[in-house]
Design a protein around this motif. Structure first.
Motif, PDB file in Angstrom:
ATOM      1  N   LEU A  41       0.837  -1.203   0.000  1.00  0.00           N
ATOM      2  CA  LEU A  41       0.000   0.000   0.000  1.00  0.00           C
ATOM      3  C   LEU A  41       0.870   1.251   0.000  1.00  0.00           C
ATOM      4  CD1 LEU A  41      -2.642  -1.023   2.670  1.00  0.00           C
ATOM      5  CD2 LEU A  41      -2.943  -0.978   0.194  1.00  0.00           C
ATOM      6  N   PRO A  42       0.405   2.328  -0.613  1.00  0.00           N
ATOM      7  CA  PRO A  42       1.174   3.571  -0.563  1.00  0.00           C
ATOM      8  C   PRO A  42       1.166   4.137   0.857  1.00  0.00           C
ATOM      9  CG  PRO A  42      -0.956   3.947  -1.595  1.00  0.00           C
ATOM     10  CD  PRO A  42      -0.832   2.468  -1.364  1.00  0.00           C
ATOM     11  N   GLU A  43       2.278   4.759   1.231  1.00  0.00           N
ATOM     12  CA  GLU A  43       2.359   5.369   2.560  1.00  0.00           C
ATOM     13  C   GLU A  43       1.582   6.670   2.566  1.00  0.00           C
ATOM     14  OE1 GLU A  43       6.069   5.664   4.552  1.00  0.00           O
ATOM     15  OE2 GLU A  43       6.810   3.851   3.578  1.00  0.00           O
ATOM     16  N   LYS A  44       0.794   6.851   3.591  1.00  0.00           N
ATOM     17  CA  LYS A  44       0.013   8.069   3.748  1.00  0.00           C
ATOM     18  C   LYS A  44       0.213   8.555   5.171  1.00  0.00           C
ATOM     19  CE  LYS A  44      -3.220   7.509   0.188  1.00  0.00           C
ATOM     20  NZ  LYS A  44      -3.999   8.385  -0.545  1.00  0.00           N
ATOM     21  N   PRO A  45       0.262   9.852   5.347  1.00  0.00           N
ATOM     22  CA  PRO A  45       0.392  10.353   6.719  1.00  0.00           C
ATOM     23  C   PRO A  45      -0.888  10.096   7.510  1.00  0.00           C
ATOM     24  CG  PRO A  45       0.067  12.162   5.191  1.00  0.00           C
ATOM     25  CD  PRO A  45       0.229  10.910   4.366  1.00  0.00           C
ATOM     26  N   TYR A  46      -0.725   9.920   8.778  1.00  0.00           N
ATOM     27  CA  TYR A  46      -1.871   9.683   9.648  1.00  0.00           C
ATOM     28  C   TYR A  46      -2.408  11.027  10.104  1.00  0.00           C
ATOM     29  CZ  TYR A  46      -4.624   8.203  13.654  1.00  0.00           C
ATOM     30  OH  TYR A  46      -5.632   8.001  14.540  1.00  0.00           O
ATOM     31  N   ASP A  47      -3.646  11.309   9.777  1.00  0.00           N
ATOM     32  CA  ASP A  47      -4.278  12.558  10.172  1.00  0.00           C
ATOM     33  C   ASP A  47      -5.596  12.211  10.835  1.00  0.00           C
ATOM     34  OD1 ASP A  47      -4.847  15.229  10.506  1.00  0.00           O
ATOM     35  OD2 ASP A  47      -5.544  15.511   8.455  1.00  0.00           O
ATOM     36  N   ARG A  48      -5.654  12.447  12.111  1.00  0.00           N
ATOM     37  CA  ARG A  48      -6.860  12.103  12.856  1.00  0.00           C
ATOM     38  C   ARG A  48      -7.859  13.238  12.762  1.00  0.00           C
ATOM     39  NH1 ARG A  48      -6.762   9.533  18.784  1.00  0.00           N
ATOM     40  NH2 ARG A  48      -8.946   9.009  18.828  1.00  0.00           N
ATOM     41  N   MET A  49      -9.054  12.927  12.376  1.00  0.00           N
ATOM     42  CA  MET A  49     -10.078  13.944  12.189  1.00  0.00           C
ATOM     43  C   MET A  49     -10.952  14.078  13.429  1.00  0.00           C
ATOM     44  SD  MET A  49     -11.259  12.683   8.534  1.00  0.00           S
ATOM     45  CE  MET A  49     -11.005  13.684   7.133  1.00  0.00           C
ATOM     46  N   ALA A  50     -11.763  15.095  13.416  1.00  0.00           N
ATOM     47  CA  ALA A  50     -12.707  15.299  14.504  1.00  0.00           C
ATOM     48  C   ALA A  50     -13.716  14.161  14.519  1.00  0.00           C
ATOM     49  CB  ALA A  50     -13.411  16.629  14.329  1.00  0.00           C
ATOM     50  N   LEU A  54     -15.423  11.227  20.366  1.00  0.00           N
ATOM     51  CA  LEU A  54     -14.260  11.475  21.218  1.00  0.00           C
ATOM     52  C   LEU A  54     -14.307  12.886  21.777  1.00  0.00           C
ATOM     53  CD1 LEU A  54     -11.466   9.997  18.936  1.00  0.00           C
ATOM     54  CD2 LEU A  54     -12.404   8.971  20.994  1.00  0.00           C
ATOM     55  N   ARG A  55     -13.785  13.024  22.984  1.00  0.00           N
ATOM     56  CA  ARG A  55     -13.649  14.362  23.556  1.00  0.00           C
ATOM     57  C   ARG A  55     -12.556  15.098  22.785  1.00  0.00           C
ATOM     58  NH1 ARG A  55     -13.742  11.140  28.226  1.00  0.00           N
ATOM     59  NH2 ARG A  55     -11.520  11.441  28.477  1.00  0.00           N
ATOM     60  N   SER A  57     -10.116  16.786  23.723  1.00  0.00           N
ATOM     61  CA  SER A  57      -8.776  16.602  24.301  1.00  0.00           C
ATOM     62  C   SER A  57      -8.141  15.283  23.866  1.00  0.00           C
ATOM     63  CB  SER A  57      -8.849  16.661  25.824  1.00  0.00           C
ATOM     64  OG  SER A  57      -9.642  15.592  26.320  1.00  0.00           O
ATOM     65  N   LEU A  58      -8.931  14.351  23.369  1.00  0.00           N
ATOM     66  CA  LEU A  58      -8.407  13.058  22.921  1.00  0.00           C
ATOM     67  C   LEU A  58      -8.099  13.031  21.425  1.00  0.00           C
ATOM     68  CD1 LEU A  58     -10.722  10.641  24.904  1.00  0.00           C
ATOM     69  CD2 LEU A  58      -8.370  11.253  25.412  1.00  0.00           C
ATOM     70  N   ILE A  59      -8.459  14.078  20.712  1.00  0.00           N
ATOM     71  CA  ILE A  59      -8.227  14.125  19.269  1.00  0.00           C
ATOM     72  C   ILE A  59      -6.880  14.785  19.014  1.00  0.00           C
ATOM     73  CG2 ILE A  59      -9.060  15.024  17.065  1.00  0.00           C
ATOM     74  CD1 ILE A  59     -11.883  14.861  18.250  1.00  0.00           C
ATOM     75  N   ALA A  60      -6.003  14.067  18.363  1.00  0.00           N
ATOM     76  CA  ALA A  60      -4.653  14.566  18.078  1.00  0.00           C
ATOM     77  C   ALA A  60      -4.533  14.940  16.607  1.00  0.00           C
ATOM     78  CB  ALA A  60      -3.622  13.508  18.430  1.00  0.00           C
ATOM     79  N   GLY A  61      -3.738  15.914  16.351  1.00  0.00           N
ATOM     80  CA  GLY A  61      -3.467  16.327  14.971  1.00  0.00           C
ATOM     81  C   GLY A  61      -1.996  16.641  14.840  1.00  0.00           C
ATOM     82  N   PRO A  62      -1.564  16.979  13.639  1.00  0.00           N
ATOM     83  CA  PRO A  62      -0.155  17.322  13.462  1.00  0.00           C
ATOM     84  C   PRO A  62       0.176  18.589  14.223  1.00  0.00           C
ATOM     85  CG  PRO A  62      -1.382  17.626  11.425  1.00  0.00           C
ATOM     86  CD  PRO A  62      -2.315  17.035  12.413  1.00  0.00           C
ATOM     87  N   LYS A  63       1.361  18.614  14.773  1.00  0.00           N
ATOM     88  CA  LYS A  63       1.802  19.804  15.501  1.00  0.00           C
ATOM     89  C   LYS A  63       2.121  20.918  14.516  1.00  0.00           C
ATOM     90  CE  LYS A  63       3.623  17.442  19.491  1.00  0.00           C
ATOM     91  NZ  LYS A  63       2.503  17.483  20.327  1.00  0.00           N
ATOM     92  N   ALA A  64       1.679  22.110  14.823  1.00  0.00           N
ATOM     93  CA  ALA A  64       1.943  23.264  13.957  1.00  0.00           C
ATOM     94  C   ALA A  64       3.416  23.637  14.066  1.00  0.00           C
ATOM     95  CB  ALA A  64       1.063  24.425  14.352  1.00  0.00           C
ATOM     96  N   VAL A  65       4.017  23.974  12.946  1.00  0.00           N
ATOM     97  CA  VAL A  65       5.408  24.407  12.920  1.00  0.00           C
ATOM     98  C   VAL A  65       5.412  25.921  12.906  1.00  0.00           C
ATOM     99  CG1 VAL A  65       7.554  24.344  11.619  1.00  0.00           C
ATOM    100  CG2 VAL A  65       6.069  22.336  11.674  1.00  0.00           C
ATOM    101  N   SER A  66       6.090  26.513  13.857  1.00  0.00           N
ATOM    102  CA  SER A  66       6.126  27.978  13.903  1.00  0.00           C
ATOM    103  C   SER A  66       7.073  28.517  12.844  1.00  0.00           C
ATOM    104  CB  SER A  66       6.530  28.475  15.286  1.00  0.00           C
ATOM    105  OG  SER A  66       7.831  28.030  15.590  1.00  0.00           O
ATOM    106  N   ALA A  67       6.750  29.687  12.322  1.00  0.00           N
ATOM    107  CA  ALA A  67       7.522  30.276  11.226  1.00  0.00           C
ATOM    108  C   ALA A  67       8.655  31.165  11.721  1.00  0.00           C
ATOM    109  CB  ALA A  67       6.582  31.085  10.319  1.00  0.00           C
ATOM    110  N   HIS A  68       8.826  31.366  13.043  1.00  0.00           N
ATOM    111  CA  HIS A  68       9.913  32.240  13.474  1.00  0.00           C
ATOM    112  C   HIS A  68      11.151  31.475  13.672  1.00  0.00           C
ATOM    113  CE1 HIS A  68       6.471  32.321  16.202  1.00  0.00           C
ATOM    114  NE2 HIS A  68       7.186  32.415  17.285  1.00  0.00           N
TER     115      HIS A  68
END
Length: 68
Positions: A41-50, A54-55, A57-68
């Motif tokens: 299978l092709p590799e795909k990033p894991y992106d958990r949706m709303a 789930l509460r 607080s239990l939903i995880a997403g990619p961490k935002a990268v700061s631009a500074h």
């Protein structure tokens, strides 16, 4: 094999036949078949949706990268 192992093998074999249009390899067990299927299978990033189940607080997403 136990009943559980038999059911897992039958499901893996059915998935193999559906994907490849041929019977599974004779010496392949369920673990080997699923490993081959997953690696093809092709590799795909894991992106958990709303989810309404789930509460927030239990939903995880990619961490935002700061631009500074």
């Amino acid at each position: 094999m136990s009943g559980r192992e038999d059911r897992i093998y039958e499901e893996a074999a059915a998935l193999w036949r559906e994907l490849y249009g041929e019977p599974p390899p004779v010496r392949a067990d369920s673990r080997m078949m699923l490993d081959i299927i997953m690696k093809s299978l092709p590799e795909k990033p894991y992106d958990r949706m709303a989810s309404p189940y789930l509460r927030p607080s239990l939903i995880a997403g990619p961490k935002a990268v700061s631009a500074h």
